[in-house]
Design a protein around this motif. Structure first.
Motif, PDB file in Angstrom:
ATOM      1  N   GLU A  64       0.832  -1.203   0.000  1.00  0.00           N
ATOM      2  CA  GLU A  64       0.000   0.000   0.000  1.00  0.00           C
ATOM      3  C   GLU A  64       0.870   1.257   0.000  1.00  0.00           C
ATOM      4  O   GLU A  64       0.634   2.212  -0.760  1.00  0.00           O
ATOM      5  N   ALA A  65       1.869   1.263   0.863  1.00  0.00           N
ATOM      6  CA  ALA A  65       2.770   2.405   0.962  1.00  0.00           C
ATOM      7  C   ALA A  65       3.532   2.624  -0.343  1.00  0.00           C
ATOM      8  O   ALA A  65       3.696   3.768  -0.791  1.00  0.00           O
ATOM      9  N   GLU A  66       3.969   1.529  -0.956  1.00  0.00           N
ATOM     10  CA  GLU A  66       4.703   1.650  -2.218  1.00  0.00           C
ATOM     11  C   GLU A  66       3.818   2.219  -3.315  1.00  0.00           C
ATOM     12  O   GLU A  66       4.251   3.090  -4.079  1.00  0.00           O
ATOM     13  N   ARG A  67       2.550   1.760  -3.394  1.00  0.00           N
ATOM     14  CA  ARG A  67       1.627   2.288  -4.402  1.00  0.00           C
ATOM     15  C   ARG A  67       1.380   3.782  -4.171  1.00  0.00           C
ATOM     16  O   ARG A  67       1.332   4.561  -5.119  1.00  0.00           O
ATOM     17  N   PHE A  68       1.213   4.157  -2.899  1.00  0.00           N
ATOM     18  CA  PHE A  68       0.989   5.567  -2.578  1.00  0.00           C
ATOM     19  C   PHE A  68       2.174   6.415  -3.035  1.00  0.00           C
ATOM     20  O   PHE A  68       2.000   7.467  -3.670  1.00  0.00           O
ATOM     21  N   ARG A  69       3.376   5.968  -2.716  1.00  0.00           N
ATOM     22  CA  ARG A  69       4.569   6.728  -3.100  1.00  0.00           C
ATOM     23  C   ARG A  69       4.700   6.839  -4.613  1.00  0.00           C
ATOM     24  O   ARG A  69       4.971   7.915  -5.159  1.00  0.00           O
ATOM     25  N   GLU A  70       4.508   5.715  -5.307  1.00  0.00           N
ATOM     26  CA  GLU A  70       4.675   5.701  -6.754  1.00  0.00           C
ATOM     27  C   GLU A  70       3.643   6.585  -7.445  1.00  0.00           C
ATOM     28  O   GLU A  70       3.975   7.361  -8.350  1.00  0.00           O
ATOM     29  N   GLU A  71       2.375   6.461  -7.031  1.00  0.00           N
ATOM     30  CA  GLU A  71       1.326   7.250  -7.678  1.00  0.00           C
ATOM     31  C   GLU A  71       1.469   8.734  -7.370  1.00  0.00           C
ATOM     32  O   GLU A  71       1.204   9.583  -8.221  1.00  0.00           O
ATOM     33  N   THR A  72       1.906   9.045  -6.152  1.00  0.00           N
ATOM     34  CA  THR A  72       2.155  10.443  -5.807  1.00  0.00           C
ATOM     35  C   THR A  72       3.243  11.018  -6.694  1.00  0.00           C
ATOM     36  O   THR A  72       3.094  12.112  -7.266  1.00  0.00           O
ATOM     37  N   ASN A  73       4.331  10.306  -6.839  1.00  0.00           N
ATOM     38  CA  ASN A  73       5.450  10.788  -7.654  1.00  0.00           C
ATOM     39  C   ASN A  73       5.068  10.942  -9.115  1.00  0.00           C
ATOM     40  O   ASN A  73       5.532  11.860  -9.804  1.00  0.00           O
ATOM     41  N   GLU A  74       4.205  10.049  -9.606  1.00  0.00           N
ATOM     42  CA  GLU A  74       3.819  10.065 -11.019  1.00  0.00           C
ATOM     43  C   GLU A  74       2.748  11.105 -11.337  1.00  0.00           C
ATOM     44  O   GLU A  74       2.744  11.695 -12.428  1.00  0.00           O
ATOM     45  N   LYS A  75       1.830  11.348 -10.394  1.00  0.00           N
ATOM     46  CA  LYS A  75       0.605  12.072 -10.744  1.00  0.00           C
ATOM     47  C   LYS A  75       0.385  13.393 -10.019  1.00  0.00           C
ATOM     48  O   LYS A  75      -0.464  14.185 -10.432  1.00  0.00           O
ATOM     49  N   LEU A  76       1.105  13.641  -8.929  1.00  0.00           N
ATOM     50  CA  LEU A  76       0.886  14.856  -8.148  1.00  0.00           C
ATOM     51  C   LEU A  76       2.164  15.682  -8.042  1.00  0.00           C
ATOM     52  O   LEU A  76       3.261  15.156  -8.178  1.00  0.00           O
ATOM     53  N   ASP A  77       1.992  16.964  -7.760  1.00  0.00           N
ATOM     54  CA  ASP A  77       3.140  17.832  -7.529  1.00  0.00           C
ATOM     55  C   ASP A  77       3.597  17.779  -6.079  1.00  0.00           C
ATOM     56  O   ASP A  77       4.764  17.989  -5.773  1.00  0.00           O
ATOM     57  N   GLY A  78       2.628  17.533  -5.176  1.00  0.00           N
ATOM     58  CA  GLY A  78       2.940  17.481  -3.751  1.00  0.00           C
ATOM     59  C   GLY A  78       3.067  18.869  -3.149  1.00  0.00           C
ATOM     60  O   GLY A  78       2.996  19.874  -3.849  1.00  0.00           O
ATOM     61  N   PRO A  79       3.195  18.945  -1.851  1.00  0.00           N
ATOM     62  CA  PRO A  79       3.409  17.847  -0.918  1.00  0.00           C
ATOM     63  C   PRO A  79       2.109  17.279  -0.359  1.00  0.00           C
ATOM     64  O   PRO A  79       1.040  17.856  -0.523  1.00  0.00           O
ATOM     65  N   TRP A  80       2.243  16.118   0.300  1.00  0.00           N
ATOM     66  CA  TRP A  80       1.192  15.614   1.166  1.00  0.00           C
ATOM     67  C   TRP A  80       1.469  16.064   2.595  1.00  0.00           C
ATOM     68  O   TRP A  80       2.620  16.228   2.994  1.00  0.00           O
ATOM     69  N   VAL A  81       0.390  16.239   3.349  1.00  0.00           N
ATOM     70  CA  VAL A  81       0.469  16.524   4.780  1.00  0.00           C
ATOM     71  C   VAL A  81      -0.358  15.466   5.507  1.00  0.00           C
ATOM     72  O   VAL A  81      -1.485  15.177   5.095  1.00  0.00           O
ATOM     73  N   ILE A  82       0.189  14.875   6.557  1.00  0.00           N
ATOM     74  CA  ILE A  82      -0.599  14.028   7.459  1.00  0.00           C
ATOM     75  C   ILE A  82      -1.080  14.906   8.606  1.00  0.00           C
ATOM     76  O   ILE A  82      -0.270  15.570   9.263  1.00  0.00           O
ATOM     77  N   HIS A  83      -2.385  14.912   8.826  1.00  0.00           N
ATOM     78  CA  HIS A  83      -2.938  15.655   9.962  1.00  0.00           C
ATOM     79  C   HIS A  83      -3.039  14.705  11.144  1.00  0.00           C
ATOM     80  O   HIS A  83      -3.640  13.642  11.050  1.00  0.00           O
ATOM     81  N   SER A  84      -2.471  15.095  12.263  1.00  0.00           N
ATOM     82  CA  SER A  84      -2.476  14.240  13.447  1.00  0.00           C
ATOM     83  C   SER A  84      -3.876  14.128  14.046  1.00  0.00           C
ATOM     84  O   SER A  84      -4.789  14.878  13.693  1.00  0.00           O
ATOM     85  N   SER A  85      -4.036  13.206  14.963  1.00  0.00           N
ATOM     86  CA  SER A  85      -5.312  12.971  15.640  1.00  0.00           C
ATOM     87  C   SER A  85      -5.781  14.212  16.391  1.00  0.00           C
ATOM     88  O   SER A  85      -4.980  14.959  16.958  1.00  0.00           O
ATOM     89  N   TYR A  86      -7.091  14.417  16.408  1.00  0.00           N
ATOM     90  CA  TYR A  86      -7.664  15.514  17.174  1.00  0.00           C
ATOM     91  C   TYR A  86      -7.466  15.325  18.680  1.00  0.00           C
ATOM     92  O   TYR A  86      -7.614  16.271  19.456  1.00  0.00           O
ATOM     93  N   LEU A  87      -7.168  14.109  19.103  1.00  0.00           N
ATOM     94  CA  LEU A  87      -7.005  13.831  20.522  1.00  0.00           C
ATOM     95  C   LEU A  87      -5.646  14.268  21.062  1.00  0.00           C
ATOM     96  O   LEU A  87      -5.477  14.415  22.274  1.00  0.00           O
ATOM     97  N   VAL A  88      -4.686  14.463  20.186  1.00  0.00           N
ATOM     98  CA  VAL A  88      -3.345  14.860  20.613  1.00  0.00           C
ATOM     99  C   VAL A  88      -3.399  16.221  21.306  1.00  0.00           C
ATOM    100  O   VAL A  88      -3.994  17.175  20.795  1.00  0.00           O
ATOM    101  N   ASN A  89      -2.791  16.304  22.477  1.00  0.00           N
ATOM    102  CA  ASN A  89      -2.706  17.562  23.218  1.00  0.00           C
ATOM    103  C   ASN A  89      -1.282  17.703  23.730  1.00  0.00           C
ATOM    104  O   ASN A  89      -0.898  17.106  24.734  1.00  0.00           O
ATOM    105  N   LEU A  90      -0.496  18.499  23.020  1.00  0.00           N
ATOM    106  CA  LEU A  90       0.907  18.670  23.387  1.00  0.00           C
ATOM    107  C   LEU A  90       1.086  19.572  24.608  1.00  0.00           C
ATOM    108  O   LEU A  90       2.094  19.490  25.299  1.00  0.00           O
ATOM    109  N   CYS A  91       0.104  20.421  24.871  1.00  0.00           N
ATOM    110  CA  CYS A  91       0.209  21.396  25.959  1.00  0.00           C
ATOM    111  C   CYS A  91      -0.220  20.848  27.316  1.00  0.00           C
ATOM    112  O   CYS A  91      -0.038  21.512  28.340  1.00  0.00           O
ATOM    113  N   THR A  92      -0.800  19.674  27.337  1.00  0.00           N
ATOM    114  CA  THR A  92      -1.411  19.155  28.560  1.00  0.00           C
ATOM    115  C   THR A  92      -0.420  18.997  29.711  1.00  0.00           C
ATOM    116  O   THR A  92       0.721  18.578  29.512  1.00  0.00           O
TER     117      THR A  92
END
Length: 277
Positions: free
Chosen positions: A47-75
């Motif tokens: 799955e990861a390999e397909r994602f990387r290959e298709e991204t490189n072939e078809k998109l300009d990028g970048p991708w961003v991963i949005h972290s979980s809403y539950l994460v609280n760094l200030c707590t």
């Protein structure tokens, strides 16, 4: 112009590439798991390999991963802090496997620790992470309700200063507007961009969440609207999209799907504003 949307990974993370193309995007954002529960990404090698290959072939990028809403760094709470660090580490490791450049996170709420204490907590939590080479954590601006931090540019700058990590920033236009920054006029956009540059530095701005707002400036209410159709409006959006200091920054939309309008409509709207400049 790099513009895209937050798209689903339903059926496999590699499906995100096709969904991005379907809405007319050439960069974008994803969740790797449900953002409402404590769950680590489950991504197999193919799955990861397909994602990387298709991204490189078809998109300009970048991708961003949005972290979980539950994460609280200030707590100040040890158990929530440990869960937040573990969740962020899992997202960073997933980003490395997927070839994703950025992991985006809200600072969270200090819940009684105070502003200074909350920002110090956030920096120390970030310093506990093992950030893979080629991946950068982006601290996202917030609407600033309650004890949530990140509504002021100074909060972002302070965490960048306190942390030993090489961090950068994502500004959400709806959040900044809700937090009190004027973005609905050309003059207001100029003043806000200048203030960000003075406090944080435009060289640290690596992504913009481009969203209009359903609520007035300074209300601390986070509810997104279609591009040019909210309280930021056409003048503000057109100025943001064409601002000379922002033109090269990737734009990721988190606009609603309602009134017969989806991401495709909003991305086309962004392109019309750019073309009309």
């Amino acid at each position: 112009m790099r513009v895209g949307a937050h798209v689903s990974i339903a059926g496999g993370i590699d499906n995100a590439v096709g969904r991005q193309l379907d809405v007319g995007g050439n960069c974008g954002q994803i969740f790797t798991t449900s953002p409402q529960v404590w769950a680590h990404p489950e991504i197999d090698a193919e799955e990861a390999e397909r994602f990387r290959e298709e991204t490189n072939e078809k998109l300009d990028g970048p991708w961003v991963i949005h972290s979980s809403y539950l994460v609280n760094l200030c707590t100040p709470k040890d158990d929530l802090r440990e869960k937040s660090i573990a969740s962020m580490q899992a997202e960073l490791d997933a980003a490395e496997r997927l070839g994703v450049e950025f992991v985006n996170v809200h600072l969270g709420a200090h819940t009684g620790a105070g502003v200074d204490g909350g920002l110090e907590n956030a920096a120390s939590a970030l310093d506990a992470l093992d950030v893979p080479e080629g991946v950068t954590i982006l601290i996202e601006s917030d609407a600033g309700s309650g004890t949530k931090l990140g509504g002021e540019f100074d909060h972002l700058a302070r965490v960048l200063e306190l942390s030993e990590q090489e961090l950068d920033v994502c500004v959400d236009t709806a959040h900044a507007f809700a937090a009190g920054y004027e973005l609905s006029t050309a003059e207001g956009v100029e003043e806000t961009v200048a203030e960000f540059d003075d406090v944080v530095g435009l060289e640290r701005l690596r992504c913009i969440h481009l969203n209009d707002s359903k609520h007035a400036r300074g209300t601390n209410k986070d509810e997104h609207a279609h591009i040019g159709e909210g309280l930021i409006g056409e003048e503000g959006m057109e100025t943001l999209i064409n601002h000379p200091e922002l033109r090269e920054v990737p734009l990721v939309l988190e606009t609603p799907t309602e009134d017969g309008r989806s991401y495709e409509w909003n991305i086309e709207r962004v392109r019309q504003f750019r073309a009309g400049a």
